[in-house]
Design an enzyme around this catalytic site. Structure first.
Site, PDB file in Angstrom:
ATOM      1  N   ARG A 138       0.822  -1.224   0.000  1.00  0.00           N
ATOM      2  CA  ARG A 138       0.000   0.000   0.000  1.00  0.00           C
ATOM      3  C   ARG A 138       0.854   1.271   0.000  1.00  0.00           C
ATOM      4  O   ARG A 138       0.506   2.271  -0.601  1.00  0.00           O
ATOM      5  CB  ARG A 138      -0.924  -0.030   1.231  1.00  0.00           C
ATOM      6  N   ILE A 181      -7.251   7.807  -1.488  1.00  0.00           N
ATOM      7  CA  ILE A 181      -7.148   6.341  -1.473  1.00  0.00           C
ATOM      8  C   ILE A 181      -7.960   5.904  -0.251  1.00  0.00           C
ATOM      9  O   ILE A 181      -7.813   6.472   0.834  1.00  0.00           O
ATOM     10  CB  ILE A 181      -5.669   5.874  -1.416  1.00  0.00           C
ATOM     11  N   SER A 182      -8.855   4.941  -0.436  1.00  0.00           N
ATOM     12  CA  SER A 182      -9.779   4.554   0.643  1.00  0.00           C
ATOM     13  C   SER A 182      -9.051   3.920   1.819  1.00  0.00           C
ATOM     14  O   SER A 182      -7.948   3.375   1.673  1.00  0.00           O
ATOM     15  CB  SER A 182     -10.809   3.555   0.123  1.00  0.00           C
ATOM     16  N   GLN A 183      -9.722   3.941   2.957  1.00  0.00           N
ATOM     17  CA  GLN A 183      -9.259   3.253   4.171  1.00  0.00           C
ATOM     18  C   GLN A 183      -9.046   1.760   3.858  1.00  0.00           C
ATOM     19  O   GLN A 183      -9.867   1.165   3.143  1.00  0.00           O
ATOM     20  CB  GLN A 183     -10.372   3.422   5.208  1.00  0.00           C
TER      21      GLN A 183
END
Ligand code: SAH
Length: 223
Positions: A44, A70-72
């Site tokens: 990530r 960018i999502s959790q």
């Protein structure tokens, strides 16, 4: 010596990713083995701007370039699980952003097609995916509202920007037996993460999963 240092650097993130998966994802009830393995494997930290690397594994969304996010990690895992993917299935993503979600789906063995409306992000994500070994992911710049007709139908569709109602072209491009996961709602509100399924007769059903917050789906020309 240099090799040892490089190897140490390459492995450094792994115990931290392990902790991310254990504490943020398994702890919240995600059990799909392919999702958990992919979240452990995809680096990530490579998908966030260099200045935010140290925050890449924290329990939240992060800003990326061009005012996007960018999502959790947990939301990426939850949406991936809701897609109920089998290896080799075709999945369409609307909103490539950094390319992280696309990499997770590719790592799960899916054939991934991803559309991004911001040209710079599409180009950047495609390059990053290639560099990290996810070169099979197909990325194009365009309006994902319209889906990707040439590659339809899809067994699964994931929309990673908020929209309401669900775009009709996407429901049309969903295969019978397929699943579509989407944050439904207006951008200024909290949205509802919803799953649409199409049965063998083409009948669509909807279920609501959880409140979420996403950047808006925007229409029109490429940016
Ligand atoms: N899935 C991404 C996060 C996406 S953020 C990741 O893993 O990093 C939402 C993205 O949707 C943004 O990059 C935004 O530019 C894009 N977007 C907004 N409207 C769109 C549209 N109509 N078609 C394709 N992408 C769109």
């Amino acid at each position: 010596m240099l090799l040892a240092v490089l190897l140490t650097m390459a492995c450094e993130a792994e115990p931290r990713r392990e902790a991310m998966v254990r504490d943020q994802i398994e702890a919240r009830g995600i059990t799909n083995a392919a999702v958990l393995a992919a979240m452990r494997k995809v680096p990530r930290e490579e998908f966030v701007p260099a200045a935010a690397r140290g925050l890449a594994l924290r329990d939240g969304a992060l800003p990326i370039e061009c005012g996007q996010t960018i999502s959790q990690p947990y939301i990426v895992a939850l949406m991936s699980e809701l897609l109920e993917l089998k290896r080799g299935e075709k999945v369409l993503e609307v909103g490539t952003g950094s390319g992280y979600q696309a990499a997770v789906l590719a790592e799960m063995g899916a054939e991934v097609y991803s559309i991004e409306i911001v040209g710079w992000l599409a180009t950047n994500a495609a390059g990053r995916l290639k560099r990290l070994g996810y070169g099979k992911v197909q990325v194009k710049c365009g309006d994902g509202y319209l889906g990707w007709k040439e590659h339809a139908p899809f067994e699964a569709i994931i929309v990673t920007c908020a929209v309401e109602p669900v775009p009709a072209p996407l429901l049309e491009q969903l295969k019978p037996g397929g699943r579509l996961v989407v944050p439904l709602g207006r951008p200024e509100q909290t949205q509802m993460l919803a799953v649409f399924t199409k049965d063998e007769k083409g009948t669509i059903s909807r279920r609501n999963v959880a409140p979420v917050v996403f950047v808006p789906l925007v229409r029109g020309e490429k940016r």
